[in-house]
Design an enzyme around this catalytic site. Sequence first.
Site, PDB file in Angstrom:
ATOM      1  N   CYS A   1      -0.456   4.141   2.140  1.00  0.00           N
ATOM      2  CA  CYS A   1      -0.236   3.970   3.588  1.00  0.00           C
ATOM      3  C   CYS A   1       1.233   4.181   3.965  1.00  0.00           C
ATOM      4  O   CYS A   1       1.527   4.794   4.987  1.00  0.00           O
ATOM      5  CB  CYS A   1      -0.636   2.563   4.043  1.00  0.00           C
ATOM      6  SG  CYS A   1      -2.114   1.895   3.264  1.00  0.00           S
ATOM      7  N   ASP A   2       2.150   3.652   3.165  1.00  0.00           N
ATOM      8  CA  ASP A   2       3.550   3.559   3.612  1.00  0.00           C
ATOM      9  C   ASP A   2       4.542   4.421   2.832  1.00  0.00           C
ATOM     10  O   ASP A   2       5.708   4.531   3.237  1.00  0.00           O
ATOM     11  CB  ASP A   2       4.025   2.085   3.517  1.00  0.00           C
ATOM     12  CG  ASP A   2       3.181   1.176   4.394  1.00  0.00           C
ATOM     13  OD1 ASP A   2       2.696   1.651   5.438  1.00  0.00           O
ATOM     14  OD2 ASP A   2       3.004   0.001   4.038  1.00  0.00           O
TER      15      ASP A   2
ATOM     16  N   CYS B   1       0.832  -1.203   0.000  1.00  0.00           N
ATOM     17  CA  CYS B   1       0.000   0.000   0.000  1.00  0.00           C
ATOM     18  C   CYS B   1       0.872   1.261   0.000  1.00  0.00           C
ATOM     19  O   CYS B   1       1.376   1.673   1.055  1.00  0.00           O
ATOM     20  CB  CYS B   1      -0.926  -0.008   1.221  1.00  0.00           C
ATOM     21  SG  CYS B   1      -1.967   1.452   1.315  1.00  0.00           S
TER      22      CYS B   1
END
Length: 308
Positions: A133-134, A130
Amino acid sequence: MYDVVIIGAGPGGMTAALYAARSNLSVLMLEKGLPGGQMNNTAEIENYPGFESILGPDLSMKMLAGTEKFGVELKHDTVEKIENGGSIKIINGLNEMYQARTIIIATGAVHKMLGVKGEDSYSGMGVSYCAVCDGAFFRNKELLVVGGGDSAVEEAIYLTQFASKVTIVHRRDTLRAQKILQERAFNNEKISFEWNAVIEEIKGNQMKVTSVQLKNPKNDQSKEITADGVFIYVGLDPITQPFTSLGIVNDNGWIRTDERMRTTIPGIYAIGDVREKVLRQVTTAVGDGSIAGQEAYKYIEENSKINV
Ligand code: FAD
Ligand code: NAP
């Protein structure tokens, strides 16, 4: 007892909920995570008509607001199994048991894993699925993105705002992604390519990824390249485990429906990414959802006439 229980509150499920609720049906959506589904893992959506560009989580919230306006109930629960009791269907969640006249399955799909050495052990320590997200953890770092589809290419472009260099590792020498995404990637000076390359192993010290071992499947030549992070986008697996006992899942794990979103069980529909189909997009999930919402209404109306 609800008229319609929808399993999954992604774009498909939320659209089905909107259509069913606007037909005056009582509607419950069950969601194990955040409403919005895969849209929450997408930075910018540029191919949803009406929005030149919109952030995935923003589109999620707008769709959710539409369901709330028409009285759709949303509960946080994970559906583990459904039972076809004919006119009354049973939905077994982790928290509760529910009853419904109709069920719309909208559980979508999850990312596939590569299945190579080091993937599991460095997950969360440099291996990610992701970018939204990261990605921000990798400012000025060198990243690899694995895959050649829309997700890999789009997320590689997204990651260039953080990383100093992004290398797309693809097992063939042509991309599967949409042409517009390909052009953007080819024109992005931070992006380079490792063609005809598969990852054999993700290596690191105990806490973080440091390199990967690549192999050319055509000539079996191997090489090691350095990387601070590896983002894996090699396709999707449908989420159909709760429905396998119903006999509606095909050999590849997807749910087959007709063009009215009907499974082989009367009153049970499947929509969106979980369905056997040619194009998995927000627009197609939304299209499926509108049909299923309408079909649930027709089914209930026809069956209540029979029962009078
Ligand atoms: P999903 O969005 O997957 O939603 C399914 C929901 O069901 C999830 O919220 C999940 O938590 C829930 N669920 C699953 N199992 C259960 C259970 N047992 N009990 C309760 N709830 C459950 N499409 C575009 O059109 N444009 C894009 O730019 C775009 N970018 C993308 C980027 C990435 C990285 C990815 C992976 C996909 C992208 N897509 C894009 C594809 C798009 O996101 C999907 O096609 C779409 O979200 C499918 O919608 P859906 O409602 O079928 O499923
Ligand atoms: P996908 O289209 O199935 O592509 C998967 C990619 O991973 C392919 O290039 C495939 O290679 C490669 N691959 C598969 N298994 C592999 C393995 N074991 N090792 C190495 N490489 C492997 O999956 P996706 O890109 O996640 O897209 C999923 C769906 O979401 C699609 O319908 C897509 O259109 C949609 N989506 C849309 C957008 C958008 O509209 N902007 C963005 C993201 C996703 P091959 O090419 O050789 O098969």
